[in-house]
Design a protein around this motif. Sequence first.
Motif, PDB file in Angstrom:
ATOM      1  N   ASP A 166     -10.456 -11.493  17.720  1.00 30.85           N
ATOM      2  CA  ASP A 166     -10.274 -12.044  16.388  1.00 30.85           C
ATOM      3  C   ASP A 166      -9.186 -11.245  15.676  1.00 30.85           C
ATOM      4  OD1 ASP A 166     -12.240 -14.044  16.443  1.00 30.85           O
ATOM      5  OD2 ASP A 166     -13.803 -12.545  16.147  1.00 30.85           O
ATOM      6  N   SER A 189      -8.820 -13.507   9.498  1.00 24.41           N
ATOM      7  CA  SER A 189     -10.214 -13.498   9.045  1.00 24.41           C
ATOM      8  C   SER A 189     -10.339 -13.352   7.537  1.00 24.41           C
ATOM      9  CB  SER A 189     -10.972 -12.342   9.712  1.00 24.41           C
ATOM     10  OG  SER A 189     -10.623 -11.095   9.131  1.00 24.41           O
ATOM     11  N   LYS A 191     -14.942  -8.662   6.023  1.00 24.97           N
ATOM     12  CA  LYS A 191     -14.696  -9.530   7.178  1.00 24.97           C
ATOM     13  C   LYS A 191     -13.696  -8.896   8.142  1.00 24.97           C
ATOM     14  CE  LYS A 191     -17.247 -13.216   6.952  1.00 24.97           C
ATOM     15  NZ  LYS A 191     -18.138 -13.600   8.066  1.00 24.97           N
ATOM     16  N   CYS A 192     -12.685  -8.229   7.593  1.00 23.51           N
ATOM     17  CA  CYS A 192     -11.682  -7.601   8.457  1.00 23.51           C
ATOM     18  C   CYS A 192     -12.278  -6.446   9.250  1.00 23.51           C
ATOM     19  CB  CYS A 192     -10.497  -7.130   7.618  1.00 23.51           C
ATOM     20  SG  CYS A 192     -10.936  -5.969   6.304  1.00 23.51           S
ATOM     21  N   VAL A 218     -14.214  -7.784  12.296  1.00 29.93           N
ATOM     22  CA  VAL A 218     -13.489  -8.298  13.465  1.00 29.93           C
ATOM     23  C   VAL A 218     -12.593  -7.258  14.124  1.00 29.93           C
ATOM     24  CG1 VAL A 218     -13.502 -10.633  12.503  1.00 29.93           C
ATOM     25  CG2 VAL A 218     -11.493  -9.188  12.163  1.00 29.93           C
TER      26      VAL A 218
END
Length: 436
Positions: free
Chosen positions: A68, A73, A99-100, A103
């Motif tokens: 990802d 993201s 979120k970063c 991933v």
Amino acid sequence: MSTSRYDEIFKKLVKTAYRGDMAEEVAKIRDGDSVTDQYLLYASGGGDPNTVVFKVRDCSGKCDAGDDNCEASCLFGAIVRDMEGNVVIAPNNCTGCGKCVEVCKHYSLVDKKEFVPLIKILTDRKVPVFAIMAPAFIGQFGPGVTPGKMRAALKRLGFYGMVEVALFADILTLKEALEFERHVTREEDFMLTSMCCPIWVSMVKRVYQDLVPHISPSVSPMVACGRGVKHLHPGARVVFIGPCIAKKAEAKEADIQDAVDAVITFRELEQIFEAVGINPAELEEDESEHSSSAGRIYARTGGVSQAISDTLSRLRPDRKIKIRAIQADGVQDCRRMLKDVLEGRINGNFLEGMGCNGGCVGGPKVIIDPADGRKSVEDYSREAGSMTPVDNKYVMELLRRLGVQDTSDFLDSSKAAMFIRNFEQEAQNRDKTNGL
């Protein structure tokens, strides 16, 4: 589950902070590497106090095939590139949703760990520190770890007590049911719930601002619980424990930062127990719980809708306009639903969004499989002594102690101020700041 060097450093800091020789451990860990120094800083709770996500090393963003991508993201365009093509966090856009971090496979991005600065307060025991536990916690630390055993384990760490946030989810279920009754008076009316998920709320506030007038003016259960504890125990500190990085950012928002002093995740708590040698499953039970079935199911997608719908039916069984709930499960689903609302393609009147697939049981910092987490939540819900907060005598008594004498007081901004947010005013202030 693999453990990063960042996590290992955190565990060492926790262990030595409880022993009283953390400074010596820090000296041992330092190796002249800038990344190690950054890990030490953020694992010990250092850095900008209002920031959650930090970049610890340069990264070109050239992830391995199949990985990802942190830039893709990010929901809010906060991951950008500098002139050399390296990943940079744009602070004005970053909401701290994490979120970063979730991933990034190379640990170039980390979220600050907020527990170490609390250890001296916990061990001194001069100030009462309460742990407030997210509804998704049940089952996370093993099938034998009951709420009572978890409370005992947290007291071993130095906490004064533990409160299940599900009890305050009960309170907000009542409030949301009454908000629905006030705002949805015609078949074409609809309401967005503001509870639980900070990613969902941030999406509405920052990307879909035209929907802000439709958002319910309620704080999250975390904030309600933190404020409630501090009202009943003046001077106390409050630590929220849950499956979510984004809660660390929510706790720092200007209008609600009074509620919670620190946030730690389930995985961090697991690491803390390992570092100090506490096995919750081996401890004796400590007290019992008083939340209803409704508050306990907030941990999974659809739980908020079901809880509020059941409660409204209990409060107003003859109401003609019933709740027609629609749930969005995960970020992409949230985006689709909000876009459909703006474009008039919606046939529900109560919209619930969860940024993680499955809800909080699918959060980035859960310990067990989301399906197992959901089952544990459902089982725990069935064990509750009451189905809705309307039938929960403990909820009504707690409300009276918090100054809410009647459920209708929830609609009075002066009597129920601790449970209320003003999203429209916040949006206006942000527009003024941005010169709009």
